[in-house]
Design a protein around this motif. Structure first.
Motif, mmCIF file in Angstrom:
data_model
loop_
_atom_site.group_PDB
_atom_site.id
_atom_site.type_symbol
_atom_site.label_atom_id
_atom_site.label_comp_id
_atom_site.label_asym_id
_atom_site.label_seq_id
_atom_site.Cartn_x
_atom_site.Cartn_y
_atom_site.Cartn_z
ATOM 1 N N VAL A 71 11.113 -9.856 -1.995
ATOM 2 C CA VAL A 71 11.258 -10.229 -3.406
ATOM 3 C C VAL A 71 10.133 -9.560 -4.194
ATOM 4 O O VAL A 71 8.957 -9.839 -3.942
ATOM 5 C CB VAL A 71 11.179 -11.754 -3.583
ATOM 6 N N PRO A 72 10.444 -8.691 -5.154
ATOM 7 C CA PRO A 72 9.386 -8.070 -5.965
ATOM 8 C C PRO A 72 8.781 -9.079 -6.941
ATOM 9 O O PRO A 72 9.505 -9.882 -7.553
ATOM 10 C CB PRO A 72 10.124 -6.946 -6.718
ATOM 11 N N LEU A 90 4.103 -6.820 -4.086
ATOM 12 C CA LEU A 90 3.313 -6.745 -5.304
ATOM 13 C C LEU A 90 2.344 -5.582 -5.232
ATOM 14 O O LEU A 90 2.011 -5.100 -4.139
ATOM 15 C CB LEU A 90 2.544 -8.040 -5.550
ATOM 16 N N ALA A 91 1.908 -5.129 -6.382
ATOM 17 C CA ALA A 91 0.946 -4.026 -6.467
ATOM 18 C C ALA A 91 -0.046 -4.344 -7.579
ATOM 19 O O ALA A 91 0.323 -4.890 -8.622
ATOM 20 C CB ALA A 91 1.660 -2.705 -6.742
ATOM 21 N N GLY A 92 -1.311 -4.026 -7.336
ATOM 22 C CA GLY A 92 -2.325 -4.279 -8.343
ATOM 23 C C GLY A 92 -3.700 -3.851 -7.869
ATOM 24 O O GLY A 92 -3.872 -3.360 -6.748
ATOM 25 N N ALA A 93 -4.684 -4.056 -8.744
ATOM 26 C CA ALA A 93 -6.059 -3.657 -8.438
ATOM 27 C C ALA A 93 -6.737 -4.697 -7.558
ATOM 28 O O ALA A 93 -6.477 -5.897 -7.668
ATOM 29 C CB ALA A 93 -6.843 -3.464 -9.732
ATOM 30 N N LEU A 94 -7.613 -4.218 -6.679
ATOM 31 C CA LEU A 94 -8.384 -5.114 -5.813
ATOM 32 C C LEU A 94 -9.497 -5.790 -6.606
ATOM 33 O O LEU A 94 -10.068 -5.205 -7.545
ATOM 34 C CB LEU A 94 -9.001 -4.329 -4.652
ATOM 35 N N SER A 95 -9.806 -7.014 -6.217
ATOM 36 C CA SER A 95 -10.931 -7.721 -6.834
ATOM 37 C C SER A 95 -11.622 -8.567 -5.772
ATOM 38 O O SER A 95 -10.973 -9.096 -4.863
ATOM 39 C CB SER A 95 -10.459 -8.602 -7.996
ATOM 40 N N VAL A 186 -5.647 -9.662 -4.993
ATOM 41 C CA VAL A 186 -4.856 -8.799 -5.877
ATOM 42 C C VAL A 186 -4.256 -9.723 -6.908
ATOM 43 O O VAL A 186 -3.348 -10.508 -6.590
ATOM 44 C CB VAL A 186 -3.764 -8.036 -5.116
ATOM 45 N N GLY A 187 -4.765 -9.670 -8.114
ATOM 46 C CA GLY A 187 -4.365 -10.645 -9.116
ATOM 47 C C GLY A 187 -4.839 -12.028 -8.704
ATOM 48 O O GLY A 187 -6.013 -12.247 -8.400
ATOM 49 N N SER A 188 -3.889 -12.977 -8.627
ATOM 50 C CA SER A 188 -4.222 -14.344 -8.234
ATOM 51 C C SER A 188 -4.010 -14.603 -6.754
ATOM 52 O O SER A 188 -4.206 -15.727 -6.288
ATOM 53 C CB SER A 188 -3.361 -15.335 -9.040
ATOM 54 N N PHE A 189 -3.638 -13.592 -6.001
ATOM 55 C CA PHE A 189 -3.305 -13.760 -4.588
ATOM 56 C C PHE A 189 -4.464 -13.311 -3.694
ATOM 57 O O PHE A 189 -5.037 -12.241 -3.894
ATOM 58 C CB PHE A 189 -2.041 -12.977 -4.238
ATOM 59 N N ASP A 289 0.226 2.526 -5.997
ATOM 60 C CA ASP A 289 1.317 1.698 -6.528
ATOM 61 C C ASP A 289 2.636 2.257 -6.015
ATOM 62 O O ASP A 289 3.126 3.288 -6.493
ATOM 63 C CB ASP A 289 1.274 1.716 -8.063
ATOM 64 N N LEU A 290 3.238 1.599 -5.011
ATOM 65 C CA LEU A 290 4.453 2.085 -4.371
ATOM 66 C C LEU A 290 5.583 1.082 -4.572
ATOM 67 O O LEU A 290 5.362 -0.128 -4.644
ATOM 68 C CB LEU A 290 4.238 2.288 -2.867
ATOM 69 N N SER A 291 6.807 1.615 -4.638
ATOM 70 C CA SER A 291 7.982 0.753 -4.730
ATOM 71 C C SER A 291 8.303 0.178 -3.356
ATOM 72 O O SER A 291 7.758 0.613 -2.336
ATOM 73 C CB SER A 291 9.178 1.548 -5.262
#
Length: 399
Positions: A71-72, A90-95, A186-189, A289-291
């Motif tokens: 599920v995207p 999901l895709a996003g910046a590391l924190s 990554v975001g809230s995850f 950022d990959l599909s």
């Protein structure tokens, strides 16, 4: 017999040893030991080839299952309870929650991993040997050369052929280590430990903006040197470099945070492994950022490459095993030069044909319970090498 030479920092000497040419019984005894090793290699090949096919097919089915269920997530900053327990993309910046430090050198960085790499200037021994027969004896000429190099592991000079003049320290005064951020998101995850382990694209950290941390440490380029003269180091001197992986947050010297693509199971605010019905585990991470399609295509390509690499390793293990087990026939005739060469060629051809046939047959058995039609085709192909070899034998020999 030894000859010595000193060419700057590189030194070398030659040692010649001799021993009587082994007799027939001694060669036969060595061959018997090789036959036992060959049997182990031969049996190991069957296990490797058979289990590899099951692993490859199981992984392919798991990836197909994952592609049909994933599920995207269109927002990585909000957690939807509807996706609880599901496989998500999901895709996003590391924190990370806080920067990583190395107080010994006054260095800090906001990243997932920080590696300190320590190298020591040491003597390294190189060995080059060749054997030849002379006056009924087997002589071995070994050339030992010594050079000073930077090494990240302690080189034990006690094992050198000539330790005098090439002695290394027994330990390093400064140790290497890798620091890992306890909380990576990554975001809230929050990423699981398995996903964090996949962040291993290390880049060397530039030290140009840092000052010398101590009076006995000198910065040169991207290294800190524990040396009186970094340009002319002595054995025992140290140099320290740093590497980072997974830049999190913007850095004035390194740029923006690294982006990653993750496919894993959502459990609350955590991304954890997903167990497929085939028995595999899916927790995938790639930089960028990959599909969804791009991620699973890369996974299938990786599975294919691993499968063929293990097939080649299994075939080679079987070929070596058969060669060692049939080596005794070569030993029995090795005092007849012409016959010896013909037997050697025949044994290599025999090992090649049998290893190819048995490898294909084993692979087909591995596929039997998954894809019966492909298994039947491979079983038929396994007969081809033997048929080809038999067709090249003269008619009189066949009779």
């Amino acid at each position: 017999f030894q000859q010595f030479a000193d060419t700057g920092s590189r030194r070398e000497h030659v040692k010649i040893t001799s021993e009587p040419k082994p007799g027939f019984l001694e060669r036969l005894s060595e061959t018997s030991g090789g036959m036992l090793m060959g049997l182990v290699s031969f049996l190991l090949a069957f296990y490797l080839l058979f289990t590899n096919e099951g692993r490859a097919l199981r992984t392919a089915k798991s990836l197909d299952e994952g592609l049909s269920l994933v599920v995207p997530l269109y927002s990585i900053h909000s957690i939807s309870q509807e996706n609880e327990g599901r496989l998500v993309h999901l895709a996003g910046a590391l924190s990370t929650s806080k920067p990583l430090f190395d107080p010994s050198y006054g260095l800090s960085i906001q990243a997932v991993k920080l590696k300190r790499n320590v190298e020591m200037y040491q003597w390294v021994e190189y060995e080059d040997s060749k054997e030849y027969e002379e006056n009924g004896e087997i002589k071995k000429e070994t050339k030992y050369s010594y050079n000073t190099e930077w090494k990240s592991e302690v080189v034990n000079s006690r094992n050198f052929d000539r330790e005098i003049g090439h002695k290394n320290p027994s330990a390093m005064a400064v140790e290497s280590f890798t620091a890992v951020s306890p909380n990576v998101q990554v975001g809230s995850f929050v990423l699981s430990k398995g996903l964090v382990d996949k962040i291993d694209d290390f880049k060397q950290l530039s030290l140009s903006h840092l000052e010398d941390p101590h009076a006995d440490v000198t910065r040169g380029g991207d290294y800190f040197y524990h040396s009186d003269n970094p340009r002319r180091p002595e054995v025992g001197d140290l140099r320290v470099s740093f590497f980072y992986a997974g830049l999190s947050g913007d850095d004035p010297y390194l740029g923006t945070a690294d982006k990653v693509t993750v496919i894993a199971r959502q459990r609350g605010d955590q991304l954890v492994p997903y167990h497929t019905k085939s028995g595999d585990v899916l927790q995938i991470l790639y930089p960028g950022d990959l599909s969804v399609e791009e991620v699973f295509q890369k996974e299938h390509q990786s599975n294919t490459m691993k499968t063929w690499a293990l097939r080649a390793a299994g075939w080679l293990s079987m070929f070596v095993g058969i060669s060692l087990m049939t080596r005794i026939f070569y030993t029995l005739v090795d005092w007849f030069p012409v016959v010896r060469d013909l037997v050697n060629i025949g044994l290599k051809a025999f090992a090649l044909c049998v290893a190819s046939s048995l490898s294909l047959l084993t692979i087909s058995v591995g596929w039997l319970f998954y894809r019966p039609l492909w298994a039947l085709l491979l079983a038929l192909l396994s007969v081809v090498p033997i048929v080809v070899a038999k067709s090249r034998v003269p008619p009189k020999k066949q009779q």
